[in-house]
Design an enzyme around this catalytic site. Structure first.
Site, PDB file in Angstrom:
ATOM      1  CG  HIS A  31     -68.033 -41.112-101.778  1.00 17.50           C
ATOM      2  ND1 HIS A  31     -67.162 -40.108-101.394  1.00 17.50           N
ATOM      3  CD2 HIS A  31     -69.240 -40.729-101.312  1.00 17.50           C
ATOM      4  CE1 HIS A  31     -67.843 -39.167-100.746  1.00 17.50           C
ATOM      5  NE2 HIS A  31     -69.091 -39.520-100.670  1.00 17.50           N
ATOM      6  CG  ASP A  75     -70.122 -36.716 -97.580  1.00 16.16           C
ATOM      7  OD1 ASP A  75     -69.740 -37.742 -98.176  1.00 16.16           O
ATOM      8  OD2 ASP A  75     -70.655 -35.758 -98.166  1.00 16.16           O
ATOM      9  CD  GLU A 119     -70.425 -38.720-103.793  1.00 17.41           C
ATOM     10  OE1 GLU A 119     -71.638 -38.626-103.711  1.00 17.41           O
ATOM     11  OE2 GLU A 119     -69.657 -37.935-103.219  1.00 17.41           O
ATOM     12  CD  GLU A 120     -67.959 -35.474-101.369  1.00 14.47           C
ATOM     13  OE1 GLU A 120     -68.797 -34.781-101.973  1.00 14.47           O
ATOM     14  OE2 GLU A 120     -68.160 -35.921-100.225  1.00 14.47           O
ATOM     15  CG  ASP A 173     -72.449 -40.347 -99.472  1.00 13.51           C
ATOM     16  OD1 ASP A 173     -71.581 -40.029 -98.636  1.00 13.51           O
ATOM     17  OD2 ASP A 173     -72.470 -39.867-100.619  1.00 13.51           O
ATOM     18  CG  HIS A 192     -69.414 -31.281 -98.455  1.00  9.14           C
ATOM     19  ND1 HIS A 192     -69.864 -31.072 -99.733  1.00  9.14           N
ATOM     20  CD2 HIS A 192     -69.515 -32.623 -98.259  1.00  9.14           C
ATOM     21  CE1 HIS A 192     -70.225 -32.235-100.282  1.00  9.14           C
ATOM     22  NE2 HIS A 192     -70.030 -33.190 -99.396  1.00  9.14           N
TER      23      HIS A 192
END
Ligand SMILES: *[C@@H]1O[C@H](CO)[C@@H](O)[C@H](O)[C@H]1NC(C)=O
Ligand SMILES: *[C@@H]1O[C@H](CO)[C@@H](O)[C@H](O)[C@H]1NC(C)=O
Ligand SMILES: *[C@@H]1O[C@H](CO)[C@@H](O)[C@H](O)[C@H]1NC(C)=O
Ligand SMILES: *[C@@H]1O[C@H](CO)[C@@H](O)[C@H](O)[C@H]1NC(C)=O
Ligand SMILES: *[C@@H]1O[C@H](CO)[C@@H](O)[C@H](O)[C@H]1NC(C)=O
Ligand SMILES: *[C@@H]1O[C@H](CO)[C@@H](O)[C@H](O)[C@H]1NC(C)=O
Ligand SMILES: *[C@@H]1O[C@H](CO)[C@@H](O)[C@H](O)[C@H]1NC(C)=O
Ligand SMILES: *[C@@H]1O[C@H](CO)[C@@H](O)[C@H](O)[C@H]1NC(C)=O
Ligand SMILES: *[C@@H]1O[C@H](CO)[C@@H](O)[C@H](O)[C@H]1NC(C)=O
Length: 742
Positions: A368, A378, A416-417, A445, A543
């Site tokens: 993604h 990420d 995606e998140e 990912d 994140h």
């Protein structure tokens, strides 16, 4: 194509004409231009592709893709989609285009940060959190609102209530808190990250009656060497004191308003927002993430009994955590959360390298591209590596005679998140085509550490995943100096499975875009990454706003992005193997053997652990025995298939491959295996109801067993037996698919 209302008779005539043409073409094809059999992988070409993958290019892509915060649904993220498309087109991928969907996303009020406020009994504010993390590397992190701390799909509002601390918010933690005599009802639940998906923690808190929730990262996990400046980012990979993990709270996958169906603009949305709240897909309570510095302000005030020793962590150094409820000296807690649902257009990017022999067989690679903030780890460590795989393959095509025999499809997923939305909508839209044409979906990912490769896959693909890793050079100089020359050598050393004598490989859970392929469509998947050798589930800056290229280049992968490069090389090696092996490397014998040696014994253990009467147990075990017998039959059938399959000419090879692909689809139960997650349809591997990150084997059986134990009625007993029988039915389907005749 659009329906134009052509009269029926004309349609029949056209169909007849088409049939005649089709027959002629088939006859011509078989008699005059018999195609050659696909040759196996040419290792020289595979080596060339690997050599063409360059760190410098990955670094450039990484800088382009993670330049701005690019949350799904924003213009900045649209720009990333275009940047990916143009990188792919420049490399020469064919038919690069966008696939848009209209989906329900969630945003904070960026002008108005969320906050935690504490007031004393006189009503004076004694603490207020900032709600924003500070910029640490201005060159990379000065984007507008980058520091905003929030969680997607949190309820909107302000609540004041007493606090309770519930450790990681697992089912056991809630049970134990109850045993301590502390009620969650009407309280704000303070829970730490780890041991499960954050959305499940909040789901459980809301079910237990919480009116709000606060999540934090414990230094015990994320700042293991100490929280002082010398031991955290930007000096090390550990989390600094004002940082938070963002993320989604959605309980389920895909657009919450269109379960089963793609959220195309022109299609009706079958679910209302109210229904999504009512069934728990979306939380209705306000929730926010806080730093461990803010968590200290809460923890040091909590009253009540001491938390158990395994609930303790290192917030505030040697502070003893208490469970509450409430604060000492009557202080009052309020949380303010600003959150709004918005329908947004998202877009996946897709591009092709068409196969020369079997263009209708798809080897699919995906990652993604949307991120919580800059996302340089990420997901854009993967996005950059994938773009370089595409470029290196095209370079090889341009410079040699190589072209893959089967089609390689490149996929960049959006949203995606928020809950695997882009990939789920895609699989829902194209499920029939994917079930017919897709050979495999290979997901990467992000890089999570630099110690070792780590692979999750299904039993049929374990061997090919292992063999490919033996052909990729080790990115670590240190490991090479110890004689471990390939990625495999380190992998078997770091994550050995002593029982089977190869690296430990688990079945993929639900944490990334492979989930809808496996669970909804029955397409076998490989999900891989690089990670640290420890058990810690992810990397400390996961994140956070500090996922910018500095982290990749100077802290996580310091030898000129050697690990990013190895990731690209492994991805390419797998893709070439699936594209060019004459007989698809799908090992049904291994599936049978893993079922017999691992899955069935585990199932039996769960059955024997049930609180059930002797006669009910006997009727469950009776069906279990029949399932075991079918698994033995599968082993026999798979070995026979392996030994007698012929691949001396094209037709035979295609028949063999056709059966191998079809056998994977046998495990899809169109009626689903979970009431809560409509995309869970795989009777062996679907994601469990209780934790969206992990997975439970035979979730349908497990769910039925849970219902029986909660309410041991005859209907629930029959459902347990029925679900075991459905697994058995799938096994029989594979036996029949491998066989010659019905
Ligand atoms: C493999 O590829 C190389 C380079 O493209 C070529 O020289 C060689 O003949 C190929 N080998 C086979 C067996 O086709
Ligand atoms: C959120 O709640 C506040 C009151 O707390 C209200 O003013 C605001 O309109 C709400 N926003 C949304 C999007 O519902
Ligand atoms: C957080 O870290 C910064 C940078 O090291 C330091 O200046 C600050 O004092 C720390 N704050 C707290 C509350 O420890
Ligand atoms: C615990 O922390 C307090 C405050 O930081 C400090 O004064 C005390 O010495 C510490 N005690 C231990 C045993 O480390
Ligand atoms: C491959 O060739 C095509 C056509 O000439 C060109 O557009 C593309 O940039 C080339 N790709 C690479 C990676 O060299
Ligand atoms: C891996 O994690 C451990 C502890 O979680 C840490 O001590 C170590 O520095 C990490 N190593 C690497 C190579 O990231
Ligand atoms: C690997 O990661 C650790 C942090 O986990 C870091 O200290 C080390 O420098 C990294 N090594 C390489 C070669 O990238
Ligand atoms: C397939 O799996 C079986 C059982 O684990 C194993 O013995 C065999 O070597 C595998 N075949 C291939 C080609 O990897
Ligand atoms: C087992 O089930 C019986 C009857 O339903 C119930 O009375 C008993 O409490 C249960 N035992 C356990 C350990 O759950």
């Amino acid at each position: 194509m659009k329906w134009t209302g052509t009269p029926m008779i004309i349609s029949y005539i056209s169909i007849a004409v088409l049939l005649v043409i089709a027959v002629c073409i088939t006859v011509l094809a078989t008699h005059h231009s018999k195609r050659k059999v696909i040759n196996d992988v040419n290792q020289t070409d595979a080596r060339t592709i690997q050599d063409n993958i360059k760190s410098e290019n990955i670094k450039n892509y990484l800088r382009i893709f993670s330049k701005e915060p690019h949350l799904s649904g924003t213009d900045a993220n649209k720009n990333v989609a275009y940047a990916i498309a143009s990188a792919w087109m420049e490399a020469g991928l064919e038919d690069v285009h966008m696939l848009p969907y209209e989906v329900l996303l969630s945003y904070p009020d960026f002008e108005n940060p969320n906050s935690v406020v504490i007031q004393n009994s006189a009503g004076e504010e004694t603490f207020r959190s900032k709600g924003v993390s500070p910029v640490i590397i201005p060159d990379e992190q000065s984007g507008k609102y980058a520091g905003h701390q929030w969680l997607a799909y949190a309820g909107n509002g302000t609540v004041s209530a007493e606090i309770v601390y519930i450790n990681h918010g697992t089912a056991d933690d809630f049970k134990n808190l109850k045993l301590m005599g502390v009620d969650v009802k009407g309280k704000i639940a303070l829970m730490r990250y780890g041991y499960g998906f954050r959305g499940d923690k909040v789901y459980k808190a809301q079910q237990a009656g919480a009116v709000g929730a606060i999540l934090f990262s414990d230094p015990w996990d994320v700042a293991q060497d100490g929280v002082d400046a010398d031991h955290v980012y930007p000096k090390t990979i550990w989390m600094p004191n004002e940082s938070v993990q963002r993320g989604s709270l959605m309980h389920g996958h895909g657009d919450p308003l269109t379960p089963y169906y793609p959220s195309k603009k022109e299609l009706y949305k079958g679910t209302t927002i109210k229904e999504a709240y009512d069934d728990g897909t979306l939380p209705s309570i306000p929730v926010l993430p806080v730093s461990y510095t803010t968590a200290f302000q809460l923890m040091k005030r909590i009253s009540g009994r001491e938390a158990p020793s395994d609930w303790q962590g290192t917030v505030g150094g040697n502070l003893t955590y208490k469970v509450g409820p409430g604060f000492v000296n009557g202080e009052k807690l309020t949380i303010n959360v600003h959150s709004e649902l918005k329908t947004k257009r998202i877009q996946n990017v897709i591009g092709y390298i068409r196969g020369s022999e079997e263009p209708d067989r798809y080897v699919m690679l995906g990652n993604h591209f949307d991120a919580w903030v800059y996302g340089s780890v990420d997901p854009n460590s993967g996005t950059a590596a994938l773009a370089e795989v595409a470029r290196a393959m095209m370079q090889t095509i341009n410079e040699t005679h190589w072209r893959p025999a089967r089609t390689i499809v490149f996929n960049a997923w959006d949203a995606e998140e928020f809950g695997l939305i882009g990939s789920t909508e895609f699989v829902e839209e194209f499920v029939d085509i994917l079930q017919k044409r897709a050979v495999v979906y290979i997901n990467m990912d992000c890089i999570q550490g630099n110690s070792s490769l780590h692979v999750e896959t299904v039993p049929t693909l374990e061997h090919v995943a292992i063999e490919a890793s033996k052909r990729v050079p080790n990115p670590s100089q240190e490991e090479k100096s110890r004689g471990r020359n390939t990625v495999y050598d380190t992998w078997i050393n770091v994550f050995p499975d002593k029982e089977v004598g190869h690296p430990k490989i688990r079945v993929p859970g639900g944490g990334s875009d492979h989930a809808p392929f496996l669970n909804f469509a029955g397409v076998p998947v490989i999900n891989f990454k690089y990670k640290n050798y420890t058990a810690y589930s992810t990397y400390p800056l996961y994140h956070t706003m500090y996922e910018t290229p500095f982290l990749n280049i100077h802290l996580m992968d310091t030898d000129d992005l050697a690990v990013h490069r190895a990731i690209g090389q492994y991805w390419a090696e797998l893709a070439v193997t699936f594209a060019d092996e004459t007989v698809l490397p799908i090992n049904t014998t291994n599936l049978a053997s893993v079922m017999i040696n691992s899955y069935l014994p585990q199932l039996k253990e769960s059955i024997l652990g049930m609180n059930v009467s002797r006669s009910d147990l006997d009727s469950i075990l009776e069906q279990y025995t029949l399932l075991s017998e079918s698994a033995q039959d599968l082993l026999t059938a798979a070995i026979r298939f392996q030994n007698t399959r012929q691949y001396d000419d094209t037709n035979h090879v295609q028949a063999v491959n056709e059966r191998l692909i079809s056998s994977e689809r046998c495990f899809i139960n169109p009626r689903g295996v979970s009431k809560h997650n409509p995309s869970a349809r795989h009777v062996l591997f679907s994601v469990s109801d209780s934790d969206a990150y992990s997975n439970s084997l035979m979730a349908g059986v497990q769910n039925a067993m849970d219902s029986y134990e909660t309410s041991p009625s005859i209907e629930n007993l029959r459902e347990v037996i029925n679900q075991i029988s459905i697994v058995q039915y799938s096994v029989i389907c594979v036996i029949n698919t491998l066989g010659d005749a019905i």
